[in-house]
Write a protein that holds these residues in place. Structure first.
Motif, PDB file in Angstrom:
ATOM      1  N   PHE A  77      -5.316 -35.726  14.734  1.00  0.00           N
ATOM      2  CA  PHE A  77      -5.631 -35.363  13.230  1.00  0.00           C
ATOM      3  C   PHE A  77      -4.532 -34.703  12.456  1.00  0.00           C
ATOM      4  CE2 PHE A  77     -10.094 -34.910  14.838  1.00  0.00           C
ATOM      5  CZ  PHE A  77     -10.835 -36.071  14.012  1.00  0.00           C
ATOM      6  N   VAL A  78      -3.324 -35.339  12.730  1.00  0.00           N
ATOM      7  CA  VAL A  78      -2.131 -35.109  12.190  1.00  0.00           C
ATOM      8  C   VAL A  78      -1.950 -35.249  10.859  1.00  0.00           C
ATOM      9  CG1 VAL A  78      -0.938 -34.926  14.484  1.00  0.00           C
ATOM     10  CG2 VAL A  78      -0.805 -37.328  13.134  1.00  0.00           C
ATOM     11  N   SER A  79      -2.854 -36.201  10.235  1.00  0.00           N
ATOM     12  CA  SER A  79      -2.966 -36.227   8.705  1.00  0.00           C
ATOM     13  C   SER A  79      -3.167 -34.872   8.021  1.00  0.00           C
ATOM     14  CB  SER A  79      -4.164 -37.498   8.374  1.00  0.00           C
ATOM     15  OG  SER A  79      -5.209 -36.704   8.799  1.00  0.00           O
ATOM     16  N   SER A  80      -3.720 -33.879   8.909  1.00  0.00           N
ATOM     17  CA  SER A  80      -3.903 -32.648   8.239  1.00  0.00           C
ATOM     18  C   SER A  80      -2.989 -31.777   8.586  1.00  0.00           C
ATOM     19  CB  SER A  80      -5.440 -32.306   8.530  1.00  0.00           C
ATOM     20  OG  SER A  80      -6.375 -32.956   8.100  1.00  0.00           O
ATOM     21  N   ARG A  81      -1.872 -31.995   9.370  1.00  0.00           N
ATOM     22  CA  ARG A  81      -0.947 -30.959   9.839  1.00  0.00           C
ATOM     23  C   ARG A  81      -0.132 -30.447   8.694  1.00  0.00           C
ATOM     24  NH1 ARG A  81       3.292 -33.566  13.705  1.00  0.00           N
ATOM     25  NH2 ARG A  81       3.658 -34.854  11.747  1.00  0.00           N
ATOM     26  N   GLN A  82       0.019 -29.026   8.718  1.00  0.00           N
ATOM     27  CA  GLN A  82       0.835 -28.398   7.790  1.00  0.00           C
ATOM     28  C   GLN A  82       2.258 -29.011   7.665  1.00  0.00           C
ATOM     29  OE1 GLN A  82      -0.558 -26.317   5.468  1.00  0.00           O
ATOM     30  NE2 GLN A  82      -2.328 -27.203   6.328  1.00  0.00           N
ATOM     31  N   PRO A  83       2.732 -29.246   6.688  1.00  0.00           N
ATOM     32  CA  PRO A  83       4.206 -29.923   6.474  1.00  0.00           C
ATOM     33  C   PRO A  83       5.172 -29.007   7.058  1.00  0.00           C
ATOM     34  CG  PRO A  83       3.267 -29.308   4.328  1.00  0.00           C
ATOM     35  CD  PRO A  83       2.312 -28.829   5.108  1.00  0.00           C
ATOM     36  N   TRP A  84       5.031 -27.724   7.206  1.00  0.00           N
ATOM     37  CA  TRP A  84       6.083 -26.713   7.853  1.00  0.00           C
ATOM     38  C   TRP A  84       5.965 -26.726   9.158  1.00  0.00           C
ATOM     39  CZ3 TRP A  84       2.793 -23.378   9.853  1.00  0.00           C
ATOM     40  CH2 TRP A  84       1.821 -22.913   9.269  1.00  0.00           C
ATOM     41  N   PHE A  85       4.894 -27.265   9.936  1.00  0.00           N
ATOM     42  CA  PHE A  85       4.631 -27.129  11.234  1.00  0.00           C
ATOM     43  C   PHE A  85       5.324 -28.459  12.136  1.00  0.00           C
ATOM     44  CE2 PHE A  85       2.436 -27.966  15.266  1.00  0.00           C
ATOM     45  CZ  PHE A  85       2.375 -26.546  15.780  1.00  0.00           C
ATOM     46  N   LYS A  86       6.293 -28.059  12.794  1.00  0.00           N
ATOM     47  CA  LYS A  86       6.993 -29.169  13.549  1.00  0.00           C
ATOM     48  C   LYS A  86       6.784 -29.218  14.922  1.00  0.00           C
ATOM     49  CE  LYS A  86       8.951 -30.267   9.363  1.00  0.00           C
ATOM     50  NZ  LYS A  86       8.401 -30.968   8.597  1.00  0.00           N
ATOM     51  N   ASP A  87       6.908 -30.142  15.565  1.00  0.00           N
ATOM     52  CA  ASP A  87       6.806 -30.212  16.996  1.00  0.00           C
ATOM     53  C   ASP A  87       7.823 -31.408  17.449  1.00  0.00           C
ATOM     54  OD1 ASP A  87       5.232 -32.943  18.000  1.00  0.00           O
ATOM     55  OD2 ASP A  87       4.045 -32.176  16.276  1.00  0.00           O
ATOM     56  N   ASN A  88       8.225 -31.369  18.675  1.00  0.00           N
ATOM     57  CA  ASN A  88       9.258 -32.076  19.128  1.00  0.00           C
ATOM     58  C   ASN A  88       8.961 -32.467  20.726  1.00  0.00           C
ATOM     59  OD1 ASN A  88      10.148 -29.645  20.196  1.00  0.00           O
ATOM     60  ND2 ASN A  88      12.387 -30.085  19.706  1.00  0.00           N
ATOM     61  N   ASP A  89       7.813 -32.241  21.029  1.00  0.00           N
ATOM     62  CA  ASP A  89       7.206 -32.362  22.412  1.00  0.00           C
ATOM     63  C   ASP A  89       6.988 -34.001  23.059  1.00  0.00           C
ATOM     64  OD1 ASP A  89       4.778 -33.246  21.193  1.00  0.00           O
ATOM     65  OD2 ASP A  89       3.744 -31.232  21.628  1.00  0.00           O
ATOM     66  N   GLY A  90       7.255 -34.573  22.072  1.00  0.00           N
ATOM     67  CA  GLY A  90       7.113 -36.321  22.527  1.00  0.00           C
ATOM     68  C   GLY A  90       5.835 -36.636  22.808  1.00  0.00           C
ATOM     69  N   LEU A  91       4.662 -35.961  22.592  1.00  0.00           N
ATOM     70  CA  LEU A  91       3.401 -36.375  22.604  1.00  0.00           C
ATOM     71  C   LEU A  91       2.939 -37.409  21.678  1.00  0.00           C
ATOM     72  CD1 LEU A  91       1.713 -32.949  23.825  1.00  0.00           C
ATOM     73  CD2 LEU A  91       2.386 -35.009  25.257  1.00  0.00           C
ATOM     74  N   PRO A  92       1.907 -38.098  21.999  1.00  0.00           N
ATOM     75  CA  PRO A  92       1.529 -39.038  20.902  1.00  0.00           C
ATOM     76  C   PRO A  92       0.718 -38.302  19.823  1.00  0.00           C
ATOM     77  CG  PRO A  92       0.485 -39.717  23.145  1.00  0.00           C
ATOM     78  CD  PRO A  92       1.421 -38.585  23.289  1.00  0.00           C
ATOM     79  N   HIS A  93       0.680 -38.857  18.546  1.00  0.00           N
ATOM     80  CA  HIS A  93       0.161 -38.410  17.334  1.00  0.00           C
ATOM     81  C   HIS A  93      -0.666 -39.373  16.838  1.00  0.00           C
ATOM     82  CE1 HIS A  93       3.903 -36.095  17.540  1.00  0.00           C
ATOM     83  NE2 HIS A  93       3.539 -35.128  16.778  1.00  0.00           N
ATOM     84  N   LEU A  94      -1.966 -38.676  16.690  1.00  0.00           N
ATOM     85  CA  LEU A  94      -3.014 -39.459  16.114  1.00  0.00           C
ATOM     86  C   LEU A  94      -3.238 -39.018  14.746  1.00  0.00           C
ATOM     87  CD1 LEU A  94      -5.530 -39.714  19.266  1.00  0.00           C
ATOM     88  CD2 LEU A  94      -3.791 -41.565  18.700  1.00  0.00           C
ATOM     89  N   LYS A  95      -3.454 -40.006  13.724  1.00  0.00           N
ATOM     90  CA  LYS A  95      -3.479 -39.785  12.509  1.00  0.00           C
ATOM     91  C   LYS A  95      -4.844 -38.953  12.483  1.00  0.00           C
ATOM     92  CE  LYS A  95      -3.606 -41.726   7.760  1.00  0.00           C
ATOM     93  NZ  LYS A  95      -3.543 -42.826   7.220  1.00  0.00           N
ATOM     94  N   GLU A  96      -5.895 -39.381  12.822  1.00  0.00           N
ATOM     95  CA  GLU A  96      -7.227 -38.710  12.643  1.00  0.00           C
ATOM     96  C   GLU A  96      -7.642 -38.389  14.294  1.00  0.00           C
ATOM     97  OE1 GLU A  96      -8.504 -37.679   9.934  1.00  0.00           O
ATOM     98  OE2 GLU A  96      -6.910 -38.983   8.787  1.00  0.00           O
ATOM     99  N   GLY A  97      -8.759 -38.708  14.833  1.00  0.00           N
ATOM    100  CA  GLY A  97      -9.367 -38.289  15.933  1.00  0.00           C
ATOM    101  C   GLY A  97      -8.982 -39.268  17.196  1.00  0.00           C
ATOM    102  N   PRO A  98      -9.477 -38.921  18.476  1.00  0.00           N
ATOM    103  CA  PRO A  98      -9.131 -39.705  19.566  1.00  0.00           C
ATOM    104  C   PRO A  98      -9.396 -40.995  19.401  1.00  0.00           C
ATOM    105  CG  PRO A  98     -10.077 -37.601  20.054  1.00  0.00           C
ATOM    106  CD  PRO A  98     -10.457 -37.941  18.672  1.00  0.00           C
ATOM    107  N   ASP A  99     -10.320 -41.489  18.674  1.00  0.00           N
ATOM    108  CA  ASP A  99     -10.773 -43.115  18.280  1.00  0.00           C
ATOM    109  C   ASP A  99      -9.605 -43.746  17.521  1.00  0.00           C
ATOM    110  OD1 ASP A  99     -12.674 -42.939  20.358  1.00  0.00           O
ATOM    111  OD2 ASP A  99     -14.097 -42.327  18.820  1.00  0.00           O
ATOM    112  N   SER A 100      -9.013 -42.920  16.769  1.00  0.00           N
ATOM    113  CA  SER A 100      -8.130 -43.700  15.655  1.00  0.00           C
ATOM    114  C   SER A 100      -6.660 -44.080  16.367  1.00  0.00           C
ATOM    115  CB  SER A 100      -7.691 -42.609  14.843  1.00  0.00           C
ATOM    116  OG  SER A 100      -6.877 -41.579  15.104  1.00  0.00           O
ATOM    117  N   ASP A 101      -5.988 -44.838  15.526  1.00  0.00           N
ATOM    118  CA  ASP A 101      -4.799 -45.283  15.931  1.00  0.00           C
ATOM    119  C   ASP A 101      -3.626 -44.272  16.154  1.00  0.00           C
ATOM    120  OD1 ASP A 101      -5.137 -48.198  14.196  1.00  0.00           O
ATOM    121  OD2 ASP A 101      -5.568 -47.992  16.087  1.00  0.00           O
ATOM    122  N   SER A 102      -2.938 -44.411  16.982  1.00  0.00           N
ATOM    123  CA  SER A 102      -1.542 -43.728  17.014  1.00  0.00           C
ATOM    124  C   SER A 102      -0.581 -43.980  15.828  1.00  0.00           C
ATOM    125  CB  SER A 102      -0.656 -43.998  18.184  1.00  0.00           C
ATOM    126  OG  SER A 102      -1.305 -43.442  19.381  1.00  0.00           O
TER     127      SER A 102
END
Length: 117
Positions: free
Chosen positions: A91-116
């Motif tokens: 659910f990175v579509s709802s991520r706060q714009p000031w929250f940053k990560d650089n862990d290299g993990l996949p980002h899914l726009k919505e839930g686990p059934d959505s596309d990366s």
């Protein structure tokens, strides 16, 4: 679908509000195999997706009951949270714009059934 033993960072607005933080960390386990070791949590029907679970004594968020085959358990509340490292951000579509990560993990726009993304 949420996979057994899958852990993730959840950036959805419901989790942000329930946890009081920009991201929540859940691991997903089969409902039939999970038991709370002490007492039973209180419930709050936060959406049509399920109930938020929390300690009735201190208010700590302890899980999310999908009312289906899996339950989400908040990783930091487990006895051994180090055993449940997240494998993705959801659910990175709802991520706060000031929250940053650089862990290299996949980002899914919505839930686990959505596309990366």
């Amino acid at each position: 679908m949420y996979e057994e033993k899958a852990s993730n960072y959840c950036h959805c607005r419901l989790c942000q509000k329930a946890i009081g933080a920009p991201v929540a960390v859940f691991t997903w386990v089969p409902t039939e195999n999970f038991k709370f070791s002490k007492g039973q949590p209180k419930r709050y029907a936060s959406s049509d997706k399920g109930d938020r679970l929390f300690c009735g004594d201190c208010g700590t968020p302890v899980g999310f009951d999908t009312k289906g085959p899996v339950i989400g358990v908040t990783v930091p509340t487990l006895d051994n949270p180090e055993c449940f490292a997240p494998q993705q951000h959801i659910f990175v579509s709802s991520r706060q714009p000031w929250f940053k990560d650089n862990d290299g993990l996949p980002h899914l726009k919505e839930g686990p059934d959505s596309d990366s993304i």
